[in-house]
Structures are given as C-alpha cells and as structure tokens.
Design an enzyme around this catalytic site. Sequence first.
Site, PDB file in Angstrom:
ATOM      1  N   HIS A  97      13.942  84.236  88.445  1.00  0.00           N
ATOM      2  CA  HIS A  97      15.004  83.357  88.945  1.00  0.00           C
ATOM      3  C   HIS A  97      16.058  83.160  87.862  1.00  0.00           C
ATOM      4  CE1 HIS A  97      16.899  80.166  91.241  1.00  0.00           C
ATOM      5  NE2 HIS A  97      17.054  79.540  90.090  1.00  0.00           N
ATOM      6  N   ASP A 102      13.866  70.322  99.932  1.00  0.00           N
ATOM      7  CA  ASP A 102      14.845  70.599  98.875  1.00  0.00           C
ATOM      8  C   ASP A 102      16.218  70.859  99.474  1.00  0.00           C
ATOM      9  OD1 ASP A 102      15.788  71.411  96.163  1.00  0.00           O
ATOM     10  OD2 ASP A 102      16.046  73.304  97.221  1.00  0.00           O
TER      11      ASP A 102
HETATM   12  N1  URA Z   1      19.720  75.481  91.885  1.00  0.00           N
HETATM   13  C1  URA Z   1      18.813  74.887  92.694  1.00  0.00           C
HETATM   14  O1  URA Z   1      18.133  75.546  93.470  1.00  0.00           O
HETATM   15  N2  URA Z   1      18.676  73.557  92.603  1.00  0.00           N
HETATM   16  C2  URA Z   1      19.371  72.786  91.763  1.00  0.00           C
HETATM   17  O2  URA Z   1      19.186  71.588  91.740  1.00  0.00           O
HETATM   18  C3  URA Z   1      20.326  73.415  90.940  1.00  0.00           C
HETATM   19  C4  URA Z   1      20.465  74.783  91.020  1.00  0.00           C
END
Ligand code: URA
Length: 433
Positions: A82, A161
């Site tokens: 990532h 999220d």
């Molecule tokens: N990328 C993400 O997936 N979440 C964040 O909070 C910041 C960057």
Amino acid sequence: MRVYDLIEKKKHGKALEQQEINELIQAYTAGKIPDYQMSAFLMAVYFRGMTDKETFDLTGAMECSGDRISPDTFGPRSVDKHSTGGVGDKTTLIVAPIVAAAGGIVAKMSGRGLGHTGGTVDKLESFPGFRTSLSPDDFANQVQKHGIAVIGQSADLAPADKKLYALRDVTATVDSIPLIASSIMCKKLAAGTRSIVLDVKCGAGAFMQTPEAARELAQLMVRIGQAHHRHTAAIISNMDIPLGHAVGNILEVKEAIEVLRGKGPQDLREVCLQLATLMIALSLQKEQDEAATLARDILDSGHAYEKFCQWIAAQGGDVSFARDPEKFPKAAHSAALCAPCDGYMLSCNAGAIGNAATLLGAGRATKDAAIDHTAGIVLLKKPGDAVVKGETVAQLYTSQEELLSPAAIRIEEALTYTAERPLTQKLIYDILI
Ligand code: URA
C-alpha cells in the site's frame, strides 16, 4: 451504550474499551448514529488521540464492518502493498510482477486517483479491455493460476471506513494519525493477505509532510498489522519530488514498462526494488539480502516483464500495448516548458505537479468525473539536474488545448532553480521491519 457518554469519555482523554468501539462502529455503519454525534467523536479523537490498544480495536471493528477475505484464502505467501499516495507513483505496476515472478502471491485491491495523487486502477485501465472489477471467484482463480491480480476495491470492503472517511473529509478530521492508520489498515486486513508492505510517502506531495510525521504513521501501521497477526513492514520514501519522470496514466504505464525492460529512471527503479525486497522477504520468509538479490535478478532478467504481460492478458487487457507501448494513444495537444536560466533545478514541488497534471485531465475534478488517460506531464529535468536557459524541462500533454496555459503556469511555480549544484535529496528515509 450511549454515544454521548463515549464522546464525553474521549473528550476527557480517556481510553475506550474494545466493546465500546465495536458498538460505536457497528451502530454508525448501520445508520443508527447521526453524523453530528460521530463528528463530535472524531474531533475528540483528533485532539485527544488514541492509545495503541484503541487504535488496534478501531481498526479491527472497521475491518469487520463488511466483506472480508480470510487470511487462509491465499495462503502464507500472500502479500499486499500500500502506498499512502504520491505523484508519479507507478510502483505497483513494477513491484507486483517482480514479487509474483519470485513466487509471492499478489492479491491486491487498489484505489482510483484521489485529489492530486494517481491511482493504480486508473493506470491499469489505460490498457484496452483491462478489467479492474472481477467477481470473487474470478479474482481467486486468477491469483491461483498466475500469482497476481489487482482489482478495484469492492464497495463492501470496510464500509465503516468509507462512511467515516467521507465524514472526516468534511469535518477537518482527516489528518489524525490514529484515524489515518486505522483507515488504511482496516482495508488491508480485510483484503486478507498474510503480509503487508507499506510505502509511506513524505513531503510536499504527500499526506505526511515531514519525516517525523511519516515515521509516526508508519510505525503505528506496522504495530497495527503485527497486532492483527500479519507480517508488516514499511518504507518511508520521498514525495517532495514526483517519482520518476512521468505523471499521468498512459505516460506512467509507459515508464513502468521501461523499468520492467531494464531501463527507466533510477529513482523509480530503486524504490520498486526496495518494496519488492520487503514483500519477498516477508512473504517467502527470506533474509533481506537474499530477497534483494532475487528482486534485482528477476527485474534484470526480464522475468518480471514477462509476468507483467501475463498479468495484463489474464485480466483481459490488450497485451500488444505492453509489447509495443508506442501503440498507446497520444494526447492531441502538447507544449514544452523551458528553463528560465542557466544553472540547476533546485526543487520540483510534487503536490503542485500533481495538481497541474490533474488540471490537464490526468485526475478527476469531481469524484465520478472521467479522466483523460493521455494527459499528464513528463519532467525531463529533476532537482539536481543541470539546465541551460531555453532548454525544455517539462512536456505537457492533454486532449484540451485550453488547459495547457493554466497548467504551465502552475508547473512554472512548482519549479525553482539555483546557480550552485544542490545536494542530492534522500529517496528512502527509513525502512521499518
Ligand atoms: N487513505 C486512507 O485510506 N485513509 C485515510 O485516512 C487517509 C488516506
């Protein structure tokens, strides 16, 4: 649970219990908590922070809020990478086939471009026919057959999220280290690989502007991964300057192919080899020296390039474009930007270059806007390079001629020059393993 009590507790800097965090996240995802209460909670976290234990629990709660791939699905050699987002960051296109050719299992979900940063999914869609959305069965079959598949993130992965990120975006609570770390890691955990390698970008084109902040984020994400029983490592890399020379989708794909064919910019090659080394070391349980030699040999022998072609074809892409990158369409309009003086390039602000590339059409102005795959910038000179007055330092590409001048102004502002040769900037600040 009364949400009011949890806000109050966090407001006073007290740590929440795992059950409280789980209930909060479940209820918010189910639409049972209004945004105004969640916003207050996020702001309390922003100011009061979270303990490691709370951050691990928050990550776990968000990981479990939707679909998850079990870590047993792809086995012990499965590995993900990532990047926290950069300009000119086409590393996945190079690193994933190196690692797969070494025997690692790369089963990856990637994002689209966000703001001034590019996204792997958009770059891959430069290949006619390339499918970035596969059914779970097709994804698993391709991973099993070729050891590599990269798809767009499923909407059902970590929905908590998704909702929280949208709220953070409009409540000035994005830039909280525990919230960023848990947001990134919940998606990596839900994607189910046994090993995770993080590239935390640092500088003018990145979320984290200083090495200290980047290190804090990287260390926390590594601790989260380890607490959730994944082998996790990170590098902290320079994003003051774009990576490589090309910024923009087709331009970046072509540059990635150059590296896979043994050429291409040295900085890009170096970051890719470091990431591949860590991914091989973690997934195949090798010493770093051995992993580094393997990564370099696979790249230099052309095996990674052959794996790349196999991967593009497996996902429906027209592999003749990988064999002959000149087949990619070219932008209808182009302009050169010239050096205003003799001397050396001193700086090249990655954030401003990313914004200029977005303006040219390489990124999206709004969430669902179409992008111009041919648009972008090639930086012919980078900081440290000698320049002669009038020499081309950057070439701009777009389908819309009227965008050339405003983008050129931004790029001019992003570049500075000096009479003396400047010190070379560090490319990789740290490696955490
Ligand atoms: N990328 C993400 O997936 N979440 C964040 O909070 C910041 C960057």
